[in-house]
Design a protein around this motif. Sequence first.
Motif, PDB file in Angstrom:
ATOM      1  N   PRO A   1      -4.220  53.288  86.574  1.00 25.41           N
ATOM      2  CA  PRO A   1      -2.823  53.228  86.142  1.00 25.41           C
ATOM      3  C   PRO A   1      -2.124  54.548  86.432  1.00 25.41           C
ATOM      4  N   SER A   2      -0.874  54.450  86.890  1.00 28.18           N
ATOM      5  CA  SER A   2      -0.139  55.670  87.222  1.00 28.18           C
ATOM      6  C   SER A   2       1.143  55.819  86.423  1.00 28.18           C
ATOM      7  N   LYS A   3       1.532  54.745  85.723  1.00 30.04           N
ATOM      8  CA  LYS A   3       2.746  54.807  84.896  1.00 30.04           C
ATOM      9  C   LYS A   3       2.601  53.826  83.735  1.00 30.04           C
ATOM     10  N   MET A   4       3.465  53.945  82.786  1.00 28.15           N
ATOM     11  CA  MET A   4       3.391  53.125  81.582  1.00 28.15           C
ATOM     12  C   MET A   4       3.474  51.627  81.889  1.00 28.15           C
ATOM     13  N   ASP A   5       4.239  51.268  82.917  1.00 34.57           N
ATOM     14  CA  ASP A   5       4.388  49.857  83.271  1.00 34.57           C
ATOM     15  C   ASP A   5       3.100  49.226  83.785  1.00 34.57           C
ATOM     16  N   ASP A   6       2.094  50.040  84.096  1.00 36.80           N
ATOM     17  CA  ASP A   6       0.805  49.521  84.545  1.00 36.80           C
ATOM     18  C   ASP A   6      -0.029  48.989  83.386  1.00 36.80           C
ATOM     19  N   LEU A   7       0.450  49.213  82.164  1.00 35.63           N
ATOM     20  CA  LEU A   7      -0.262  48.767  80.962  1.00 35.63           C
ATOM     21  C   LEU A   7       0.518  47.660  80.282  1.00 35.63           C
ATOM     22  N   ASP A   8      -0.208  46.684  79.738  1.00 35.17           N
ATOM     23  CA  ASP A   8       0.469  45.670  78.939  1.00 35.17           C
ATOM     24  C   ASP A   8       0.726  46.248  77.543  1.00 35.17           C
ATOM     25  N   SER A   9       1.462  45.527  76.733  1.00 35.16           N
ATOM     26  CA  SER A   9       1.858  46.069  75.422  1.00 35.16           C
ATOM     27  C   SER A   9       0.649  46.346  74.533  1.00 35.16           C
ATOM     28  N   PHE A  10      -0.361  45.494  74.585  1.00 40.13           N
ATOM     29  CA  PHE A  10      -1.569  45.722  73.790  1.00 40.13           C
ATOM     30  C   PHE A  10      -2.236  47.037  74.212  1.00 40.13           C
ATOM     31  N   SER A  11      -2.337  47.264  75.524  1.00 45.67           N
ATOM     32  CA  SER A  11      -2.963  48.479  76.032  1.00 45.67           C
ATOM     33  C   SER A  11      -2.159  49.725  75.669  1.00 45.67           C
ATOM     34  N   VAL A  12      -0.842  49.612  75.674  1.00 47.21           N
ATOM     35  CA  VAL A  12       0.004  50.744  75.275  1.00 47.21           C
ATOM     36  C   VAL A  12      -0.271  51.107  73.820  1.00 47.21           C
ATOM     37  N   VAL A  13      -0.341  50.106  72.958  1.00 45.41           N
ATOM     38  CA  VAL A  13      -0.620  50.370  71.538  1.00 45.41           C
ATOM     39  C   VAL A  13      -1.997  51.011  71.385  1.00 45.41           C
ATOM     40  N   GLN A  14      -2.981  50.492  72.108  1.00 42.03           N
ATOM     41  CA  GLN A  14      -4.319  51.080  72.044  1.00 42.03           C
ATOM     42  C   GLN A  14      -4.308  52.529  72.518  1.00 42.03           C
ATOM     43  N   LEU A  15      -3.571  52.800  73.584  1.00 39.38           N
ATOM     44  CA  LEU A  15      -3.462  54.161  74.102  1.00 39.38           C
ATOM     45  C   LEU A  15      -2.823  55.084  73.065  1.00 39.38           C
ATOM     46  N   ILE A  16      -1.746  54.628  72.464  1.00 42.52           N
ATOM     47  CA  ILE A  16      -1.049  55.444  71.460  1.00 42.52           C
ATOM     48  C   ILE A  16      -1.953  55.721  70.265  1.00 42.52           C
ATOM     49  N   LEU A  17      -2.666  54.700  69.796  1.00 39.37           N
ATOM     50  CA  LEU A  17      -3.575  54.892  68.661  1.00 39.37           C
ATOM     51  C   LEU A  17      -4.712  55.847  69.010  1.00 39.37           C
TER      52      LEU A  17
ATOM     53  N   LEU B   3      -4.540  58.299  71.246  1.00 43.60           N
ATOM     54  CA  LEU B   3      -3.954  59.644  71.295  1.00 43.60           C
ATOM     55  C   LEU B   3      -3.699  60.186  69.895  1.00 43.60           C
ATOM     56  N   GLU B   4      -3.317  59.305  68.972  1.00 40.03           N
ATOM     57  CA  GLU B   4      -3.153  59.743  67.576  1.00 40.03           C
ATOM     58  C   GLU B   4      -4.464  60.300  67.042  1.00 40.03           C
ATOM     59  N   ASP B   5      -5.565  59.593  67.319  1.00 35.10           N
ATOM     60  CA  ASP B   5      -6.879  60.048  66.851  1.00 35.10           C
ATOM     61  C   ASP B   5      -7.279  61.372  67.485  1.00 35.10           C
ATOM     62  N   ILE B   6      -7.089  61.477  68.775  1.00 32.35           N
ATOM     63  CA  ILE B   6      -7.517  62.684  69.498  1.00 32.35           C
ATOM     64  C   ILE B   6      -6.744  63.910  69.042  1.00 32.35           C
ATOM     65  N   TYR B   7      -5.429  63.763  68.895  1.00 34.07           N
ATOM     66  CA  TYR B   7      -4.574  64.924  68.630  1.00 34.07           C
ATOM     67  C   TYR B   7      -4.097  65.024  67.183  1.00 34.07           C
ATOM     68  N   ASP B   8      -4.577  64.113  66.338  1.00 35.78           N
ATOM     69  CA  ASP B   8      -4.232  64.136  64.920  1.00 35.78           C
ATOM     70  C   ASP B   8      -2.723  64.260  64.715  1.00 35.78           C
ATOM     71  N   VAL B   9      -2.008  63.317  65.320  1.00 39.50           N
ATOM     72  CA  VAL B   9      -0.552  63.323  65.272  1.00 39.50           C
ATOM     73  C   VAL B   9      -0.054  61.888  65.126  1.00 39.50           C
TER      74      VAL B   9
ATOM     75  N   LEU C 193       2.243  58.955  66.228  1.00 38.90           N
ATOM     76  CA  LEU C 193       2.992  58.568  67.419  1.00 38.90           C
ATOM     77  C   LEU C 193       3.565  57.161  67.330  1.00 38.90           C
ATOM     78  N   LEU C 194       2.762  56.218  66.876  1.00 36.51           N
ATOM     79  CA  LEU C 194       3.159  54.808  66.920  1.00 36.51           C
ATOM     80  C   LEU C 194       4.485  54.574  66.217  1.00 36.51           C
ATOM     81  N   GLU C 195       4.663  55.198  65.069  1.00 37.06           N
ATOM     82  CA  GLU C 195       5.899  55.028  64.308  1.00 37.06           C
ATOM     83  C   GLU C 195       7.110  55.575  65.051  1.00 37.06           C
ATOM     84  N   ASP C 196       6.884  56.525  65.955  1.00 35.27           N
ATOM     85  CA  ASP C 196       7.980  57.161  66.688  1.00 35.27           C
ATOM     86  C   ASP C 196       8.209  56.554  68.073  1.00 35.27           C
ATOM     87  N   MET C 197       7.418  55.564  68.462  1.00 36.18           N
ATOM     88  CA  MET C 197       7.504  55.018  69.819  1.00 36.18           C
ATOM     89  C   MET C 197       8.855  54.363  70.120  1.00 36.18           C
TER      90      MET C 197
END
Length: 94
Positions: free
Chosen positions: A35-51, A53-59, A61-65
């Motif tokens: 994948p090279s851009k956000m459009d390469d991911l479906d909505s489920f994959s985007v949510v999984q990615l955001i979650l 990243l939240e775990d990795i960086y302790d921040v 994100l999902l609420e601010d998307m």
Amino acid sequence: MLEIERNELITQIKVQAMTILMFTSSEPEFELPEPSKMDDLDSFSVVQLILTLEDIYDVRLLEDMQQFEGKTFDDLADFVALRISQNDQAVPPA
């Protein structure tokens, strides 16, 4: 305080996006395009990615998307970096 290098963040986003695609692909035996851009991911994959990243960086994100208007992983990296920076500023020094 968490210092994050932008290129490292972009690499982490790409690695996590590819990992998510591998786990969610209906045909994992075929080679998946990176994948090279956000459009390469479906909505489920985007949510999984955001979650992830939240775990990795302790921040948070999902609420601010709803504020995220970017299309690329570079845009997402900037969005995440800003949240990390805001999170670091909100934490009182020990």
